[in-house]
Design a protein around this motif. Structure first.
Motif, PDB file in Angstrom:
ATOM      1  N   ASN A   1       0.840  -1.187   0.000  1.00  0.00           N
ATOM      2  CA  ASN A   1       0.000   0.000   0.000  1.00  0.00           C
ATOM      3  C   ASN A   1       0.883   1.247   0.000  1.00  0.00           C
ATOM      4  N   LEU A   2       0.730   2.103  -0.991  1.00  0.00           N
ATOM      5  CA  LEU A   2       1.572   3.307  -1.060  1.00  0.00           C
ATOM      6  C   LEU A   2       0.895   4.546  -0.467  1.00  0.00           C
ATOM      7  N   PHE A   3      -0.323   4.379   0.053  1.00  0.00           N
ATOM      8  CA  PHE A   3      -1.032   5.454   0.755  1.00  0.00           C
ATOM      9  C   PHE A   3      -1.522   4.898   2.085  1.00  0.00           C
ATOM     10  N   PRO A   4      -0.595   4.477   2.941  1.00  0.00           N
ATOM     11  CA  PRO A   4      -1.017   3.725   4.124  1.00  0.00           C
ATOM     12  C   PRO A   4      -1.890   4.527   5.083  1.00  0.00           C
ATOM     13  N   GLY A   5      -2.963   3.882   5.535  1.00  0.00           N
ATOM     14  CA  GLY A   5      -3.746   4.371   6.661  1.00  0.00           C
ATOM     15  C   GLY A   5      -3.295   3.563   7.871  1.00  0.00           C
ATOM     16  N   GLY A   6      -4.039   3.637   8.937  1.00  0.00           N
ATOM     17  CA  GLY A   6      -3.731   2.773  10.089  1.00  0.00           C
ATOM     18  C   GLY A   6      -2.547   3.220  10.925  1.00  0.00           C
ATOM     19  N   TRP A   7      -2.031   4.436  10.702  1.00  0.00           N
ATOM     20  CA  TRP A   7      -0.901   4.909  11.520  1.00  0.00           C
ATOM     21  C   TRP A   7      -1.278   4.973  12.992  1.00  0.00           C
TER      22      TRP A   7
ATOM     23  N   ILE B   1      -1.386  17.733   4.001  1.00  0.00           N
ATOM     24  CA  ILE B   1      -1.767  16.327   3.846  1.00  0.00           C
ATOM     25  C   ILE B   1      -3.137  16.281   3.161  1.00  0.00           C
ATOM     26  N   ILE B   2      -3.230  15.478   2.120  1.00  0.00           N
ATOM     27  CA  ILE B   2      -4.518  15.309   1.437  1.00  0.00           C
ATOM     28  C   ILE B   2      -5.082  13.937   1.776  1.00  0.00           C
ATOM     29  N   PRO B   3      -6.174  13.905   2.570  1.00  0.00           N
ATOM     30  CA  PRO B   3      -6.731  12.615   3.010  1.00  0.00           C
ATOM     31  C   PRO B   3      -7.705  12.042   1.977  1.00  0.00           C
ATOM     32  N   GLU B   4      -8.154  10.850   2.244  1.00  0.00           N
ATOM     33  CA  GLU B   4      -9.245  10.262   1.459  1.00  0.00           C
ATOM     34  C   GLU B   4     -10.479  11.151   1.552  1.00  0.00           C
ATOM     35  N   ASN B   5     -11.387  10.986   0.601  1.00  0.00           N
ATOM     36  CA  ASN B   5     -12.580  11.838   0.576  1.00  0.00           C
ATOM     37  C   ASN B   5     -13.682  11.409   1.551  1.00  0.00           C
ATOM     38  N   HIS B   6     -13.700  10.126   1.926  1.00  0.00           N
ATOM     39  CA  HIS B   6     -14.743   9.648   2.854  1.00  0.00           C
ATOM     40  C   HIS B   6     -14.361  10.131   4.248  1.00  0.00           C
TER      41      HIS B   6
ATOM     42  N   PRO C   1       1.906  25.424   1.142  1.00  0.00           N
ATOM     43  CA  PRO C   1       2.879  24.369   1.450  1.00  0.00           C
ATOM     44  C   PRO C   1       3.915  24.210   0.337  1.00  0.00           C
ATOM     45  N   CYS C   2       5.111  23.770   0.677  1.00  0.00           N
ATOM     46  CA  CYS C   2       6.035  23.458  -0.415  1.00  0.00           C
ATOM     47  C   CYS C   2       5.958  21.969  -0.727  1.00  0.00           C
ATOM     48  N   THR C   3       5.354  21.198   0.175  1.00  0.00           N
ATOM     49  CA  THR C   3       5.239  19.761  -0.058  1.00  0.00           C
ATOM     50  C   THR C   3       3.813  19.315   0.228  1.00  0.00           C
ATOM     51  N   ILE C   4       3.311  18.460  -0.631  1.00  0.00           N
ATOM     52  CA  ILE C   4       1.960  17.930  -0.462  1.00  0.00           C
ATOM     53  C   ILE C   4       2.067  16.425  -0.310  1.00  0.00           C
ATOM     54  N   LEU C   5       1.563  15.924   0.803  1.00  0.00           N
ATOM     55  CA  LEU C   5       1.614  14.488   1.060  1.00  0.00           C
ATOM     56  C   LEU C   5       0.242  13.887   0.753  1.00  0.00           C
ATOM     57  N   LEU C   6       0.207  13.027  -0.235  1.00  0.00           N
ATOM     58  CA  LEU C   6      -1.043  12.363  -0.593  1.00  0.00           C
ATOM     59  C   LEU C   6      -1.287  11.180   0.318  1.00  0.00           C
ATOM     60  N   ASN C   7      -2.479  11.147   0.938  1.00  0.00           N
ATOM     61  CA  ASN C   7      -2.903   9.946   1.649  1.00  0.00           C
ATOM     62  C   ASN C   7      -4.262   9.520   1.065  1.00  0.00           C
ATOM     63  N   ASN C   8      -4.389   9.761  -0.210  1.00  0.00           N
ATOM     64  CA  ASN C   8      -5.621   9.493  -0.950  1.00  0.00           C
ATOM     65  C   ASN C   8      -5.189   8.661  -2.137  1.00  0.00           C
ATOM     66  N   ASP C   9      -5.739   7.460  -2.248  1.00  0.00           N
ATOM     67  CA  ASP C   9      -5.166   6.530  -3.233  1.00  0.00           C
ATOM     68  C   ASP C   9      -5.657   6.762  -4.659  1.00  0.00           C
ATOM     69  N   LEU C  10      -6.467   7.777  -4.867  1.00  0.00           N
ATOM     70  CA  LEU C  10      -6.870   8.223  -6.208  1.00  0.00           C
ATOM     71  C   LEU C  10      -7.465   7.107  -7.047  1.00  0.00           C
ATOM     72  N   SER C  11      -8.247   6.232  -6.386  1.00  0.00           N
ATOM     73  CA  SER C  11      -8.867   5.124  -7.115  1.00  0.00           C
ATOM     74  C   SER C  11      -9.698   5.607  -8.295  1.00  0.00           C
ATOM     75  N   ALA C  12     -10.351   6.751  -8.120  1.00  0.00           N
ATOM     76  CA  ALA C  12     -11.232   7.247  -9.177  1.00  0.00           C
ATOM     77  C   ALA C  12     -10.478   8.060 -10.225  1.00  0.00           C
TER      78      ALA C  12
ATOM     79  N   GLY D   1      -1.035   6.347  -7.598  1.00  0.00           N
ATOM     80  CA  GLY D   1      -2.453   6.158  -7.293  1.00  0.00           C
ATOM     81  C   GLY D   1      -3.024   4.954  -8.030  1.00  0.00           C
ATOM     82  N   TRP D   2      -4.148   4.455  -7.547  1.00  0.00           N
ATOM     83  CA  TRP D   2      -4.712   3.218  -8.114  1.00  0.00           C
ATOM     84  C   TRP D   2      -5.360   3.395  -9.480  1.00  0.00           C
ATOM     85  N   SER D   3      -5.419   4.645  -9.981  1.00  0.00           N
ATOM     86  CA  SER D   3      -5.896   4.772 -11.350  1.00  0.00           C
ATOM     87  C   SER D   3      -4.797   4.364 -12.334  1.00  0.00           C
ATOM     88  N   VAL D   4      -3.552   4.400 -11.893  1.00  0.00           N
ATOM     89  CA  VAL D   4      -2.434   3.985 -12.739  1.00  0.00           C
ATOM     90  C   VAL D   4      -1.858   2.652 -12.269  1.00  0.00           C
TER      91      VAL D   4
END
Lengths: 431, 431
Positions: free
Chosen positions: B61-67, B98-103, B169-180, B201-204
């Motif tokens: 998983n490259l967008f790990p949750g569960g921290w 940090i950009i989280p999942e949408n749910h 921000p100068c850095t954006i950390l994705l925690n959203n797996d971009l499935s859509a 992301g999971w679209s690619v």
């Protein structure tokens, strides 16, 4: 980042600590930018004194012992930092040789060596311990408490390499402070990494040089933070060519003590501090807590008896003392088990990996604690309590009171890197 | 280095584990050399199954949750690793978004975001959470258990930058797996670091591409270690253009399952393993444990009812499934509180920073545990027992049984870095 360790501090957070805690992102960024330009010493420990109104390093050790006083929980941090250090310096490394001090029968010291072996082994290296002591003529296994052991092997030197029998390291880690001067066996090792470099040894290092760098760095750090750098900087005066058996020399020293105390008195007045200033006279190349004396009044110096003079005149490995520094004394207001305590912060590469309290039941708050009778109390990790989070509901997070120590220790680490750059005999000079 | 965590493993150390434990220095050096040539993903978690005779990753998983499932003790390791990552990528960074999942109302997930905020704040950054969900139209504070909270702010986009109000921000950390698929708002951010990159992301991403890289890396790792790479590699067959409502398609899938089971059967025979092989059919771009089915016999597929087919045909964010992988099923022999358990290993940059067990009381040893009803058991640090030291007296040190997990997870991490290089749309091609 500094691990959240439980300190002896229980009083209210004063202005200095508050400023440091709330400026964490700016402080960490400042360190990141420093480490872009400068290389941290491979490892270090820093003795810190916390007077409440002021917090300052009083000694920076570039060959730290005492790794055995860190708790098991700190070990993973040390290992991770060791990995980062190795990765930068010599990622292709397989073998590491540790060179310990020569007084190799001290099991307390050897327990620290056993811990270093463990750390670098866990970081993924084959590790052996090679003694440069003439007394170690064959492989010697020394059993330590808790079932540990250390295997000391005599070093084997070839033209440009050093190792032990059947073991050719690409990196040599010095844990020997070279007080007596670098032995020839460590010179001209052009094919191996020698860490830290020879000029980090006490035959070259001078406390006055370190604290000159520290003063510079503390000024810049203080400017960034908007604080008077004195709040983290112990004033000092170097005195050269001292002969402890000559009255003229002692008088010269007394003048320096007077001048230092006068400066401290002005500062105390400025801040409304009702304490009596004192100074600490230290051999400029002293280590192991030797050659250190607290002076509350310059007049005390004239009254020193022969024994006290002799004690100041000779330090580790029988080295005579000619140069001293007169350092502003920093009270330590912390106590553990009723004994006077000072924190010692351990760093590997640029990371704070742990710390403990050095305590001494028979010493005062204005005395050197690094003396026979000292003992060590590891700092426990803060459990359960959440780490501080800005904006979190009050009470939801406990402040990390060890953070401040980790910051000041790292300012000293930056100073040590400036110091080593300035004293590097092989440095290229750009004009 | 891998922290010494207490695993559920209590049986004797088998040949594979023994080989991994005794090869630690060679293994760590192998990783160091890999990271000289390749960049690790910013962070990752890897689901591992331990069948005893074999140990393999089943999902990376490259967008790990569960921290939030990591213990307080692991936090300093995560922070130190985060510092190392930031230092390399953007030492001058001040602000991180940090950009989280949408749910964004799931408090379990948001507790993980709160933990990430804490980690990067402790690493020395100002951190804010910017939602790209159209539902988040204004700043929303969500209270979490244990007095934590998360402040979600709507993102603000300018020509080439993304931020939140008054925060650039100068850095954006994705925690959203971009499935859509990556939303336009994340594209063409040429002035900011976006981590991990959009093509993670999971679209690619495709599981088949990951496990192709993993197979290559496992072969080289196995050669270095002198083991059959199958012992750490789950076999797989990709199947493209599947329509779960067409019998011809299902037949094609059954053929792939048959072929995979036949290969596994041969391997079981070679090693004298008395278990029944099984396969796991997974959506090639599936995540959140969706689109996963255990198949013990290819014939089961023909008998799938409409409900089961529909369940496989659509995954997270309503994405239809066309491509699947048939993966060798790896039994998990570990149990925690009597429930079937699989370890999940967390990594930041190149470092293993912790792990926990995912357990599921209602699932079998050959089933997917990442399903409703799963719970999490943090792995405790090993205390008191000394860390393993080669040559130490037997009994003086307990082996780190978590080490093996940390090694296999990092082999998957290396594979992910190869995968991201191979799928990078902006990669320069050298011939």
């Amino acid at each position: 980042m500094v691990p959240h360790l439980i300190t002896a501090l229980t009083g209210p957070i004063n202005e200095l600590e508050q400023r440091i805690l709330e400026s964490m992102p700016a402080i960490e960024r400042w360190f990141r930018l420093e480490w872009m330009e400068h290389t941290p010493p491979f490892y270090a420990s820093v003795d810190i004194r916390n007077a409440g109104f002021k917090l300052a390093p009083v000694d920076t050790n570039l060959f730290p012992g005492g790794w055995n006083n860190l708790t098991d929980e700190m070990l993973p941090l040390a290992v991770q930092a060791a990995m980062a250090a190795i990765e930068k310096i010599c990622p292709e490394a397989r073998n590491l040789l540790i060179i310990p001090e020569n007084h190799s029968r001290n099991t307390f010291y050897l327990s620290s060596i056993a811990q270093l072996v463990r750390i670098f082994n866990m970081a993924g290296l084959n590790v052996r311990v090679g003694s440069i002591s003439p007394d170690v003529k064959k492989t010697t296994t020394i059993e330590l408490p808790h079932g540990d052991k250390v295997v000391l092997e005599p070093v084997v030197r070839s033209r440009h390499r050093l190792g032990v029998k059947h073991f050719d390291p690409c990196t040599i880690l010095l844990n020997n402070d070279l007080s007596a001067g670098p032995p020839g066996i460590l010179e001209e090792l052009y094919e191996q990494y020698l860490l830290p470099p020879l000029h980090a040894g006490w035959s070259v290092r001078r406390k006055s040089r370190h604290f000159q760098s520290y003063e510079e760095v503390a000024k810049r750090f203080g400017k960034m933070l908007g604080i008077d750098p004195w709040l983290i900087n112990p004033l000092f005066t170097p005195v050269r060519g001292v002969d402890f058996n000559e009255d003229a020399s002692i008088e010269q020293l007394a003048t320096a003590v007077d001048a230092t105390l006068a400066k401290v008195r002005r500062k105390y007045k400025e801040y409304g501090i009702n304490e009596k200033p004192f100074a600490v006279v230290k051999a400029d190349n002293g280590t192991y807590g030797m050659g250190i004396m607290t002076v509350r009044d310059a007049k005390e110096l004239a009254g020193l008896n022969r024994k006290a003079r002799n004690k100041m005149a000779v330090i580790k490995d029988g080295q005579p003392v000619h140069d001293v520094i007169v350092q502003e004394g920093v009270l330590t207001q912390e106590r553990v088990h009723q004994a006077v305590a000072e924190p010692v912060v351990y760093m590997m590469d640029r990371y704070v990996v742990g710390g403990f309290y050095r305590i001494h039941a028979e010493r005062g708050t204005d005395e050197n604690l690094n003396a026979p009778g000292a003992s060590f109390v590891p700092l426990a990790f803060q459990h359960g309590a959440q780490l501080p989070q800005p904006g979190a509901r009050p009470g939801a997070s406990a402040p990390n009171r060890f953070y401040m120590y980790g910051v000041v220790a790292r300012v000293a680490l930056v100073a040590a890197s400036y110091e080593l750059e300035a004293t590097d005999p092989d440095a290229e000079v750009y004009d």
